[in-house]
Design a protein around this motif. Sequence first.
Motif, PDB file in Angstrom:
ATOM      1  N   TYR A  92       0.815  -1.213   0.000  1.00  0.00           N
ATOM      2  CA  TYR A  92       0.000   0.000   0.000  1.00  0.00           C
ATOM      3  C   TYR A  92       0.850   1.264   0.000  1.00  0.00           C
ATOM      4  N   ALA A  93       2.177   1.131  -0.012  1.00  0.00           N
ATOM      5  CA  ALA A  93       3.066   2.294  -0.010  1.00  0.00           C
ATOM      6  C   ALA A  93       3.328   2.746  -1.437  1.00  0.00           C
ATOM      7  N   GLY A  94       3.401   4.052  -1.629  1.00  0.00           N
ATOM      8  CA  GLY A  94       3.728   4.571  -2.952  1.00  0.00           C
ATOM      9  C   GLY A  94       2.816   5.708  -3.355  1.00  0.00           C
ATOM     10  N   PRO A  95       3.087   6.328  -4.487  1.00  0.00           N
ATOM     11  CA  PRO A  95       2.280   7.471  -4.943  1.00  0.00           C
ATOM     12  C   PRO A  95       0.798   7.134  -5.037  1.00  0.00           C
ATOM     13  N   GLY A  96      -0.039   7.993  -4.451  1.00  0.00           N
ATOM     14  CA  GLY A  96      -1.483   7.819  -4.514  1.00  0.00           C
ATOM     15  C   GLY A  96      -2.038   6.766  -3.585  1.00  0.00           C
ATOM     16  N   ARG A  97      -1.177   6.174  -2.771  1.00  0.00           N
ATOM     17  CA  ARG A  97      -1.634   5.108  -1.878  1.00  0.00           C
ATOM     18  C   ARG A  97      -1.630   5.609  -0.441  1.00  0.00           C
ATOM     19  N   CYS A  98      -1.455   4.700   0.516  1.00  0.00           N
ATOM     20  CA  CYS A  98      -1.475   5.075   1.932  1.00  0.00           C
ATOM     21  C   CYS A  98      -0.437   6.154   2.207  1.00  0.00           C
ATOM     22  N   GLY A  99      -0.825   7.148   2.990  1.00  0.00           N
ATOM     23  CA  GLY A  99       0.082   8.245   3.298  1.00  0.00           C
ATOM     24  C   GLY A  99       0.819   8.095   4.607  1.00  0.00           C
ATOM     25  N   GLY A 100       0.739   6.922   5.243  1.00  0.00           N
ATOM     26  CA  GLY A 100       1.321   6.772   6.573  1.00  0.00           C
ATOM     27  C   GLY A 100       2.829   6.702   6.601  1.00  0.00           C
ATOM     28  N   CYS A 101       3.450   6.188   5.555  1.00  0.00           N
ATOM     29  CA  CYS A 101       4.898   6.011   5.515  1.00  0.00           C
ATOM     30  C   CYS A 101       5.509   6.893   4.433  1.00  0.00           C
ATOM     31  N   ASP A 102       6.635   7.519   4.758  1.00  0.00           N
ATOM     32  CA  ASP A 102       7.315   8.385   3.805  1.00  0.00           C
ATOM     33  C   ASP A 102       8.513   7.706   3.152  1.00  0.00           C
ATOM     34  N   PRO A 157     -17.212   2.097   4.693  1.00  0.00           N
ATOM     35  CA  PRO A 157     -18.628   1.733   4.506  1.00  0.00           C
ATOM     36  C   PRO A 157     -18.748   0.298   3.998  1.00  0.00           C
ATOM     37  N   GLY A 158     -19.669  -0.437   4.589  1.00  0.00           N
ATOM     38  CA  GLY A 158     -19.867  -1.819   4.174  1.00  0.00           C
ATOM     39  C   GLY A 158     -18.876  -2.802   4.772  1.00  0.00           C
ATOM     40  N   GLY A 159     -18.062  -2.332   5.735  1.00  0.00           N
ATOM     41  CA  GLY A 159     -17.081  -3.208   6.352  1.00  0.00           C
ATOM     42  C   GLY A 159     -15.694  -2.972   5.781  1.00  0.00           C
ATOM     43  N   GLY A 160     -14.737  -3.605   6.383  1.00  0.00           N
ATOM     44  CA  GLY A 160     -13.359  -3.406   5.966  1.00  0.00           C
ATOM     45  C   GLY A 160     -12.735  -2.210   6.668  1.00  0.00           C
ATOM     46  N   ARG A 161     -11.458  -2.001   6.407  1.00  0.00           N
ATOM     47  CA  ARG A 161     -10.749  -0.897   7.053  1.00  0.00           C
ATOM     48  C   ARG A 161      -9.769  -0.276   6.066  1.00  0.00           C
ATOM     49  N   GLY A 162      -9.390   0.935   6.380  1.00  0.00           N
ATOM     50  CA  GLY A 162      -8.528   1.649   5.453  1.00  0.00           C
ATOM     51  C   GLY A 162      -7.568   2.563   6.183  1.00  0.00           C
ATOM     52  N   MET A 163      -6.689   3.211   5.390  1.00  0.00           N
ATOM     53  CA  MET A 163      -5.748   4.220   5.877  1.00  0.00           C
ATOM     54  C   MET A 163      -5.909   5.460   5.007  1.00  0.00           C
ATOM     55  N   ARG A 164      -5.549   6.612   5.547  1.00  0.00           N
ATOM     56  CA  ARG A 164      -5.680   7.864   4.813  1.00  0.00           C
ATOM     57  C   ARG A 164      -4.563   8.018   3.786  1.00  0.00           C
ATOM     58  N   LYS A 165      -4.897   8.662   2.678  1.00  0.00           N
ATOM     59  CA  LYS A 165      -3.873   9.090   1.745  1.00  0.00           C
ATOM     60  C   LYS A 165      -3.147  10.308   2.318  1.00  0.00           C
ATOM     61  N   HIS A 166      -2.006  10.626   1.750  1.00  0.00           N
ATOM     62  CA  HIS A 166      -1.200  11.748   2.225  1.00  0.00           C
ATOM     63  C   HIS A 166      -1.953  13.063   2.051  1.00  0.00           C
ATOM     64  N   ARG A 167      -2.018  13.850   3.123  1.00  0.00           N
ATOM     65  CA  ARG A 167      -2.657  15.168   3.120  1.00  0.00           C
ATOM     66  C   ARG A 167      -4.062  15.115   2.539  1.00  0.00           C
ATOM     67  N   SER A 168      -4.809  14.098   2.947  1.00  0.00           N
ATOM     68  CA  SER A 168      -6.139  13.901   2.381  1.00  0.00           C
ATOM     69  C   SER A 168      -7.010  13.134   3.365  1.00  0.00           C
ATOM     70  N   HIS A 169      -8.329  13.303   3.207  1.00  0.00           N
ATOM     71  CA  HIS A 169      -9.281  12.469   3.946  1.00  0.00           C
ATOM     72  C   HIS A 169      -9.684  11.242   3.145  1.00  0.00           C
ATOM     73  N   ASP A 170      -9.219  11.148   1.913  1.00  0.00           N
ATOM     74  CA  ASP A 170      -9.501   9.960   1.117  1.00  0.00           C
ATOM     75  C   ASP A 170      -8.806   8.746   1.733  1.00  0.00           C
ATOM     76  N   THR A 171      -9.383   7.575   1.512  1.00  0.00           N
ATOM     77  CA  THR A 171      -8.865   6.365   2.144  1.00  0.00           C
ATOM     78  C   THR A 171      -8.419   5.348   1.103  1.00  0.00           C
ATOM     79  N   VAL A 172      -7.531   4.470   1.569  1.00  0.00           N
ATOM     80  CA  VAL A 172      -7.085   3.306   0.803  1.00  0.00           C
ATOM     81  C   VAL A 172      -7.454   2.076   1.619  1.00  0.00           C
ATOM     82  N   ALA A 173      -8.210   1.165   1.044  1.00  0.00           N
ATOM     83  CA  ALA A 173      -8.567  -0.065   1.747  1.00  0.00           C
ATOM     84  C   ALA A 173      -7.315  -0.907   1.951  1.00  0.00           C
ATOM     85  N   VAL A 174      -7.140  -1.421   3.176  1.00  0.00           N
ATOM     86  CA  VAL A 174      -5.972  -2.242   3.492  1.00  0.00           C
ATOM     87  C   VAL A 174      -6.422  -3.483   4.255  1.00  0.00           C
TER      88      VAL A 174
END
Length: 376
Positions: A92-102, A157-174
Amino acid sequence: MSRPSARRPRARTARGASMVGRRFEVEVGPIAHGGHCVARVEERVVFVRHALPGERVVLEITEGTEGDRFWRGDAVEVLIPSTDRVPAPCPYAGPGRCGGCDLQHVGLPAQRDLKAAVVREQLRRVARLETDVEVEAVPGDENGLHWRTRQRYVELPGGGRGMRKHRSHDTVAVDACLLEAPHGPSYDVRGRAFEVATAPDQAASFWQVHPGAPEALVGAVLEALDPRPGESALDLYAGVGLFSRFLSEAVGPTGRVAAVEGDPTASGLSERNCPAVLARAGDVGAVLADGLPPEWARADLVVLDPPRAGAKRAVVEQVVARGPRAVAYVACDPAALARDVAIFAEHGYRLASLRAFDLFPMTHHVECVAKLVKSR
């Protein structure tokens, strides 16, 4: 202990047409504070994530308009890679993906070198100091993974969990985060048990998430201060009393320790964790100004462990007014540390030593313990 502060991007007024999505081929410059490197597009500074100094990359602009002083971007294609580049362990690391790791694209030794470079640059630029910095590995992670003893996911929504993208409220399912530890935190340090508020209906007390952090920081603070029997010590931003407990034991029954903490729940717990310590809840600057008994007009030792924004001038000046022989400053933000070291210097205190710890592998964050002493 230092408290993280959530940072959301500020709304910015558009200055011309959007540059988002535009791509440029660039040579990447040095690492900068914040988990990105610096590149230039026609003299315009671009803060680029997922790159390394010296690389040739194609960057895609993620934030910015024609009239902005700087843009933000991601390295979406690496043309000439650095020898320090490695495959990211997390899918999930990389451009456009999870923003948790730099820094998942960087080998661990190089991650620490980059963090050391950031600390050196902040001290050079802000405090006008040339300082050797080595970022030390801390036991408790597995090659930089599985160290987060507390982890939060976004419920999707609908179950599952995600992480935020970098500087965004958008999520990535993980499925899972590779930084998450297989077990929760231990509140035992050097054979001493600490009570910490963790129940959902309580205000959670701050406790470092890396399992090796409390031991490493206690050791560094005690080394910096070298507390002696009979001395007085102030523990500021004291949390639940981690440093207060060991300072109290070191200065003994003829010494004294006061712990000041802004969160009343944590301050109450520090009284239970450190029964021989004077605990005060409230804004640190206000308590120092008018919330301690007269004998605390002087102090031999001070621990400063502020939140990410740092102690700032009002608190630093309250500290130096007490004439401590040594200050241990625990900092999670190199820029705030450098600013406050410069303020200490204005009042005759110099940076005597600095240790830095890799308590947040795969991210740009680094924890420092600075020792400040009187220079005259």
